[in-house]
Motif scaffolding. Structure first.
Motif, PDB file in Angstrom:
ATOM      1  N   ARG A  50       0.842  -1.197   0.000  1.00  0.00           N
ATOM      2  CA  ARG A  50       0.000   0.000   0.000  1.00  0.00           C
ATOM      3  C   ARG A  50       0.874   1.243   0.000  1.00  0.00           C
ATOM      4  O   ARG A  50       1.813   1.335   0.775  1.00  0.00           O
ATOM      5  CB  ARG A  50      -0.809   0.032   1.284  1.00  0.00           C
ATOM      6  N   ASN A  51       0.533   2.207  -0.838  1.00  0.00           N
ATOM      7  CA  ASN A  51       1.232   3.499  -0.790  1.00  0.00           C
ATOM      8  C   ASN A  51       0.898   4.185   0.510  1.00  0.00           C
ATOM      9  O   ASN A  51      -0.264   4.250   0.903  1.00  0.00           O
ATOM     10  CB  ASN A  51       0.790   4.410  -1.941  1.00  0.00           C
ATOM     11  N   ARG A  52       1.924   4.746   1.110  1.00  0.00           N
ATOM     12  CA  ARG A  52       1.720   5.514   2.330  1.00  0.00           C
ATOM     13  C   ARG A  52       2.267   6.931   2.149  1.00  0.00           C
ATOM     14  O   ARG A  52       2.421   7.667   3.088  1.00  0.00           O
ATOM     15  CB  ARG A  52       2.384   4.816   3.505  1.00  0.00           C
ATOM     16  N   ASN A  53       2.596   7.251   0.901  1.00  0.00           N
ATOM     17  CA  ASN A  53       2.963   8.620   0.558  1.00  0.00           C
ATOM     18  C   ASN A  53       2.270   8.958  -0.752  1.00  0.00           C
ATOM     19  O   ASN A  53       1.661   8.094  -1.376  1.00  0.00           O
ATOM     20  CB  ASN A  53       4.481   8.816   0.500  1.00  0.00           C
ATOM     21  N   TYR A  54       2.345  10.215  -1.142  1.00  0.00           N
ATOM     22  CA  TYR A  54       1.555  10.680  -2.273  1.00  0.00           C
ATOM     23  C   TYR A  54       2.373  11.647  -3.115  1.00  0.00           C
ATOM     24  O   TYR A  54       3.284  12.304  -2.619  1.00  0.00           O
ATOM     25  CB  TYR A  54       0.278  11.383  -1.764  1.00  0.00           C
ATOM     26  N   VAL A  55       2.025  11.761  -4.385  1.00  0.00           N
ATOM     27  CA  VAL A  55       2.603  12.787  -5.260  1.00  0.00           C
ATOM     28  C   VAL A  55       1.420  13.514  -5.885  1.00  0.00           C
ATOM     29  O   VAL A  55       0.558  12.900  -6.513  1.00  0.00           O
ATOM     30  CB  VAL A  55       3.508  12.182  -6.351  1.00  0.00           C
ATOM     31  N   TYR A  56       1.379  14.825  -5.665  1.00  0.00           N
ATOM     32  CA  TYR A  56       0.269  15.626  -6.157  1.00  0.00           C
ATOM     33  C   TYR A  56       0.711  16.533  -7.296  1.00  0.00           C
ATOM     34  O   TYR A  56       1.819  17.065  -7.281  1.00  0.00           O
ATOM     35  CB  TYR A  56      -0.295  16.510  -5.029  1.00  0.00           C
ATOM     36  N   ASP A  57      -0.192  16.730  -8.258  1.00  0.00           N
ATOM     37  CA  ASP A  57       0.010  17.729  -9.308  1.00  0.00           C
ATOM     38  C   ASP A  57      -0.452  19.048  -8.717  1.00  0.00           C
ATOM     39  O   ASP A  57      -1.584  19.164  -8.237  1.00  0.00           O
ATOM     40  CB  ASP A  57      -0.826  17.387 -10.544  1.00  0.00           C
ATOM     41  N   VAL A  58       0.424  20.048  -8.740  1.00  0.00           N
ATOM     42  CA  VAL A  58       0.108  21.335  -8.128  1.00  0.00           C
ATOM     43  C   VAL A  58      -0.968  22.065  -8.924  1.00  0.00           C
ATOM     44  O   VAL A  58      -1.960  22.524  -8.380  1.00  0.00           O
ATOM     45  CB  VAL A  58       1.372  22.213  -7.984  1.00  0.00           C
ATOM     46  N   ASN A  59      -0.781  22.172 -10.226  1.00  0.00           N
ATOM     47  CA  ASN A  59      -1.726  22.864 -11.086  1.00  0.00           C
ATOM     48  C   ASN A  59      -1.680  22.190 -12.462  1.00  0.00           C
ATOM     49  O   ASN A  59      -1.056  22.701 -13.380  1.00  0.00           O
ATOM     50  CB  ASN A  59      -1.366  24.352 -11.183  1.00  0.00           C
ATOM     51  N   PRO A  60      -2.340  21.045 -12.615  1.00  0.00           N
ATOM     52  CA  PRO A  60      -2.165  20.212 -13.802  1.00  0.00           C
ATOM     53  C   PRO A  60      -2.543  20.863 -15.129  1.00  0.00           C
ATOM     54  O   PRO A  60      -2.045  20.472 -16.165  1.00  0.00           O
ATOM     55  CB  PRO A  60      -3.047  19.000 -13.522  1.00  0.00           C
ATOM     56  N   LEU A  61      -3.386  21.859 -15.125  1.00  0.00           N
ATOM     57  CA  LEU A  61      -3.773  22.485 -16.380  1.00  0.00           C
ATOM     58  C   LEU A  61      -2.826  23.614 -16.786  1.00  0.00           C
ATOM     59  O   LEU A  61      -2.916  24.124 -17.895  1.00  0.00           O
ATOM     60  CB  LEU A  61      -5.208  23.015 -16.279  1.00  0.00           C
ATOM     61  N   VAL A  62      -1.922  23.990 -15.897  1.00  0.00           N
ATOM     62  CA  VAL A  62      -1.025  25.112 -16.160  1.00  0.00           C
ATOM     63  C   VAL A  62       0.425  24.670 -16.325  1.00  0.00           C
ATOM     64  O   VAL A  62       1.132  25.138 -17.212  1.00  0.00           O
ATOM     65  CB  VAL A  62      -1.131  26.169 -15.037  1.00  0.00           C
TER      66      VAL A  62
END
Length: 187
Positions: free
Chosen positions: A31-43
């Motif tokens: 199971r992932n216990r960390n994450y990677v987020y897109d800050v502003n995917p459309l920009v």
């Protein structure tokens, strides 16, 4: 010498190697216990990794009526202990970073435990051991002081700002990406 996780967010390229490595750490049940987020995917393509910051006085542990969340002597805040967790989910609500997740099937909270099975022996957490861009670094307190001094002296790009956590002192240290400079903090 004590080591800690340092996150240099400007370096993140969104490869998600840290996520794949996290699933391979002992006891993580793939199971992932960390994450990677897109800050502003459309920009733009700016991404940021996020895992538990291992707060010195964690809200998740303070809110647990069963005392299922333990803090190690090294400062790692562990997932809820199976034998103690009552499934109340107070920890998921209390965390200002949204880190603890709740597994409905197991009736149990899980989160980043800083790969405690590795880090207690001075071995980097899985995420830091595979990061190709040095976004996630396993460093000594002396190395952290050097980085902070570089910030103060302006030797790094002026866009770097030390992260001011919501929960107070944390055992994981962060440098925010330049793209967030002057904008509202995400955390």
């Amino acid at each position: 010498m004590k080591k800690l996780l340092y996150i240099e967010m400007d370096n993140c390229i969104g490869c998600r190697s840290c996520l794949a490595a996290c699933t391979q750490c002992g006891g993580h049940d793939e199971r992932n216990r960390n994450y990677v987020y897109d800050v502003n995917p459309l920009v733009n393509r700016q991404t940021i990794p996020l895992m538990c910051l291992h707060c010195v006085n964690p809200a998740c542990a303070r809110s647990c009526p069963a005392q299922a969340i333990q803090i190690t002597p090294e400062g790692a805040v562990l997932s809820a202990m199976v034998e103690k967790c009552i499934g109340c989910q107070n920890c998921t609500i209390a965390c200002p970073y949204g880190i603890p997740k709740f597994d409905e099937e197991q009736n149990l909270m899980y989160k980043c435990d800083l790969c405690y099975d590795r880090t207690k022996d001075g071995i980097p957490p899985m995420c830091a051991s595979v990061c190709p861009t040095n976004t996630l670094q396993w460093i000594t307190e002396d190395e952290l002081e050097m980085k902070q001094e570089q910030h103060r002296l302006g030797k790094w790009m002026s866009s770097h700002q030390p992260f001011d956590p919501l929960e107070g002192e944390t055992n994981v240290k962060i440098s925010l990406p330049g793209i967030l400079q002057g904008k509202q903090k995400l955390f």
